[in-house]
Scaffold this motif. Structure first.
Motif, PDB file in Angstrom:
ATOM      1  N   ALA A 107       0.845  -1.215   0.000  1.00 58.68           N
ATOM      2  CA  ALA A 107       0.000   0.000   0.000  1.00 58.68           C
ATOM      3  C   ALA A 107       0.870   1.251   0.000  1.00 58.68           C
ATOM      4  CB  ALA A 107      -0.922  -0.017   1.219  1.00 58.68           C
ATOM      5  N   ASP A 108       1.940   1.236   0.793  1.00 57.69           N
ATOM      6  CA  ASP A 108       2.847   2.404   0.829  1.00 57.69           C
ATOM      7  C   ASP A 108       3.531   2.602  -0.522  1.00 57.69           C
ATOM      8  OD1 ASP A 108       2.268   3.140   3.358  1.00 57.69           O
ATOM      9  OD2 ASP A 108       4.062   2.260   4.279  1.00 57.69           O
ATOM     10  N   GLU A 109       3.936   1.486  -1.112  1.00 55.01           N
ATOM     11  CA  GLU A 109       4.583   1.577  -2.430  1.00 55.01           C
ATOM     12  C   GLU A 109       3.609   2.181  -3.457  1.00 55.01           C
ATOM     13  OE1 GLU A 109       6.342  -2.115  -3.691  1.00 55.01           O
ATOM     14  OE2 GLU A 109       6.941  -1.268  -5.619  1.00 55.01           O
ATOM     15  N   ALA A 110       2.365   1.739  -3.386  1.00 53.13           N
ATOM     16  CA  ALA A 110       1.350   2.262  -4.316  1.00 53.13           C
ATOM     17  C   ALA A 110       1.143   3.762  -4.103  1.00 53.13           C
ATOM     18  CB  ALA A 110       0.029   1.514  -4.128  1.00 53.13           C
ATOM     19  N   ARG A 111       1.067   4.172  -2.830  1.00 52.92           N
ATOM     20  CA  ARG A 111       0.889   5.612  -2.555  1.00 52.92           C
ATOM     21  C   ARG A 111       2.025   6.411  -3.183  1.00 52.92           C
ATOM     22  NH1 ARG A 111      -0.348   3.654   2.586  1.00 52.92           N
ATOM     23  NH2 ARG A 111      -2.611   3.566   2.820  1.00 52.92           N
ATOM     24  N   GLY A 112       3.259   5.897  -3.037  1.00 54.33           N
ATOM     25  CA  GLY A 112       4.421   6.579  -3.629  1.00 54.33           C
ATOM     26  C   GLY A 112       4.303   6.654  -5.145  1.00 54.33           C
ATOM     27  N   ASN A 113       3.851   5.563  -5.739  1.00 55.36           N
ATOM     28  CA  ASN A 113       3.716   5.552  -7.206  1.00 55.36           C
ATOM     29  C   ASN A 113       2.630   6.520  -7.673  1.00 55.36           C
ATOM     30  OD1 ASN A 113       5.767   3.732  -7.865  1.00 55.36           O
ATOM     31  ND2 ASN A 113       4.476   1.972  -7.388  1.00 55.36           N
ATOM     32  N   PHE A 114       1.528   6.600  -6.937  1.00 55.74           N
ATOM     33  CA  PHE A 114       0.440   7.509  -7.350  1.00 55.74           C
ATOM     34  C   PHE A 114       0.883   8.972  -7.195  1.00 55.74           C
ATOM     35  CE2 PHE A 114      -2.544   3.868  -5.953  1.00 55.74           C
ATOM     36  CZ  PHE A 114      -2.420   3.275  -7.197  1.00 55.74           C
ATOM     37  N   LEU A 115       1.678   9.234  -6.153  1.00 54.94           N
ATOM     38  CA  LEU A 115       2.211  10.590  -5.951  1.00 54.94           C
ATOM     39  C   LEU A 115       3.136  10.951  -7.115  1.00 54.94           C
ATOM     40  CD1 LEU A 115       2.279  12.870  -3.794  1.00 54.94           C
ATOM     41  CD2 LEU A 115       4.327  11.783  -2.856  1.00 54.94           C
ATOM     42  N   LYS A 116       4.047  10.027  -7.433  1.00 53.16           N
ATOM     43  CA  LYS A 116       4.996  10.241  -8.531  1.00 53.16           C
ATOM     44  C   LYS A 116       4.264  10.453  -9.864  1.00 53.16           C
ATOM     45  CE  LYS A 116       8.887   7.768 -10.605  1.00 53.16           C
ATOM     46  NZ  LYS A 116       9.473   6.428 -10.697  1.00 53.16           N
TER      47      LYS A 116
END
Ligand SMILES: C[S@@+](CC[C@H](N)C(=O)[O-])C[C@H]1O[C@@H](n2cnc3c(N)ncnc32)[C@H](O)[C@@H]1O
Length: 216
Positions: A107-116
């Motif tokens: 979930a954290d990785e996904a949040r980072g990807n959506f931010l990027k």
């Protein structure tokens, strides 16, 4: 959407066209967003098979765009690859996605990807067990993508079905091939439920089902 409209959606999905052929050869055709495009091209290779293949992601993107869907729910985020495709289409439609992931690291990785990707304003990631969280997500939906624990597909379907508006789509991944035996109850339900008009697309070989909610 009335039944005639539902049939039009299904025809659109099944009908061969040169554009669909082009997308099969290059699923990134026409994707111009400079932040998201390189992520769509390279992210799956970093995640050893968990993500939908690009051709399946493109299918979801087109389905959302072509039907103007705006209120989406994804069950099974992983690192956010399918969420990027869904979120990009929803950004175009002025819509929002809530995506549910039980694994906090993913979930954290996904949040980072959506931010990027610049999609953090479109996509909300909730770290939670979908079976507990779905009832807590408010409102109705017009697009659902199920891609989590295969034996639970039928439970997810039961939790979302009455919350999807007529003309809305419940889609699910891995419905052909080896995973089929883990979701027989789900496959039987989507093909026999009189409220649903279902077609199954082989696409990448993993298969996506699209069940359109008929008018009630
Ligand atoms: C196949 S991956 C999802 C891939 C993602 N849709 C994509 O294409 O990028 C399945 C994910 O569902 C998550 N998952 C499994 N059971 C879940 C549940 N009950 N609630 C939320 N997430 C769940 C797993 O942790 C895993 O990350």
């Amino acid at each position: 959407m009335k039944l005639a409209g539902v049939c039009a959606v299904l025809l659109l999905l099944t009908g061969p066209s040169s554009t669909k052929e082009e997308q099969k050869n290059d699923p990134f055709t026409g994707i111009e967003n400079e932040k998201v495009l390189p992520m769509l091209q390279h992210l799956p290779r970093q995640h050893g098979g968990m993500n939908v293949p690009p051709v399946d992601g493109r299918f979801l993107y087109d389905l959302i765009l072509e039907n103007g869907y705006q209120r989406a729910l994804e069950i099974g985020t992983s690192n956010g690859y399918s969420g990027l495709w869904i979120g990009l289409a929803l950004q175009h439609n002025g819509g929002k996605l809530v995506t549910l992931e039980i694994n906090p690291l993913a979930a954290d990785e996904a949040r980072g990807n959506f931010l990027k990707a610049g999609l953090d304003g479109v996509i909300e990631v909730r770290t939670a067990d979908a079976l507990e969280e779905i009832p807590k997500v408010p409102g109705t939906f017009d697009f659902i993508f199920i891609d989590a624990w295969k034996p639970d597909y039928y439970k997810y379907l039961r939790l979302v079905k009455d919350r999807v508006v007529p003309g809305g789509a419940i889609t699910a991944h891995n419905v052909t091939g080896g995973s089929q035996r883990q979701m027989r109850d789900f496959l039987e339900a989507i093909q026999n439920d009189p409220d649903l008009e279902t077609i199954i697309h082989p696409l990448s070989g993993q298969g996506i089902s699209v069940s359109i909610i008929k008018s009630r």
